[in-house]
Motif scaffolding. Sequence first.
Motif, PDB file in Angstrom:
ATOM      1  N   ALA A  11      96.428  59.833  19.545  1.00  0.00           N
ATOM      2  CA  ALA A  11      96.240  61.116  20.226  1.00  0.00           C
ATOM      3  C   ALA A  11      96.055  62.275  19.249  1.00  0.00           C
ATOM      4  O   ALA A  11      96.572  62.261  18.141  1.00  0.00           O
ATOM      5  CB  ALA A  11      97.448  61.410  21.123  1.00  0.00           C
ATOM      6  N   ASP A  32      94.974  65.620  23.432  1.00  0.00           N
ATOM      7  CA  ASP A  32      95.446  64.631  24.398  1.00  0.00           C
ATOM      8  C   ASP A  32      96.864  64.948  24.869  1.00  0.00           C
ATOM      9  O   ASP A  32      97.236  64.635  25.991  1.00  0.00           O
ATOM     10  CB  ASP A  32      95.424  63.232  23.764  1.00  0.00           C
ATOM     11  N   LEU A  43      93.138  71.037  26.992  1.00  0.00           N
ATOM     12  CA  LEU A  43      93.674  69.724  27.323  1.00  0.00           C
ATOM     13  C   LEU A  43      92.522  68.782  27.663  1.00  0.00           C
ATOM     14  O   LEU A  43      91.716  69.058  28.546  1.00  0.00           O
ATOM     15  CB  LEU A  43      94.644  69.847  28.505  1.00  0.00           C
ATOM     16  N   GLY A  54      94.584  64.266  29.660  1.00  0.00           N
ATOM     17  CA  GLY A  54      95.610  64.762  28.756  1.00  0.00           C
ATOM     18  C   GLY A  54      96.853  65.215  29.507  1.00  0.00           C
ATOM     19  O   GLY A  54      96.818  65.456  30.719  1.00  0.00           O
TER      20      GLY A  54
END
Length: 185
Positions: free
Chosen positions: A43, A115, A141, A145
């Motif tokens: 991420a 993420d 985002l 996410g």
Amino acid sequence: MRIITGKARGLHLNVPKNYDVRPTADRVKESLFSIIGSKVVGAAVLDLFAGSGNLGLESWSRGARFVQFVDNSRMSLQLTDSNIRKCRAEADCKVLKHDAEAAVDLLYKQGQRFDLIFVDPPYNKGWVQKILAKLEKNQLLAENGWLVAEHSAHDDIADAVPESYEIFRNRQYGETVLSFIKRIL
């Protein structure tokens, strides 16, 4: 305060010498990452109100590919920097001295998407609500996410969640509440 698991497991982080910074307690952090699970692996993570860098560095230790730390306090960023070096995570981390709202604008204009976004501001000052309003306009985002907001049990954020987001889980630990928020398209 320590890294719970991953490549920096057991490493004790430098902590603030005063109470201007309120690091997330280990038991709350452990619960938070238990809920996040493998979502952190690979991420891109944004740690707003970074403080000591506790949440972002736990993410890095668990496999996040990149962590962007943001704080407006020079002292907090020095602490975050020292913890990044202690973890030997310099290649995967960036630190930005900026007001959180302005940082959302700047990172969005730079084309960054995350993420996972951690929002852990000082309690009861309306910061979570301000950041949610900014994210409605500046979509930082990523699709699918999650935003995790740590806030006071007295700080009701439900009405501040934009229509394109939803709180899908809340966990309370004494005075502290973790709200897990995701984008709904």
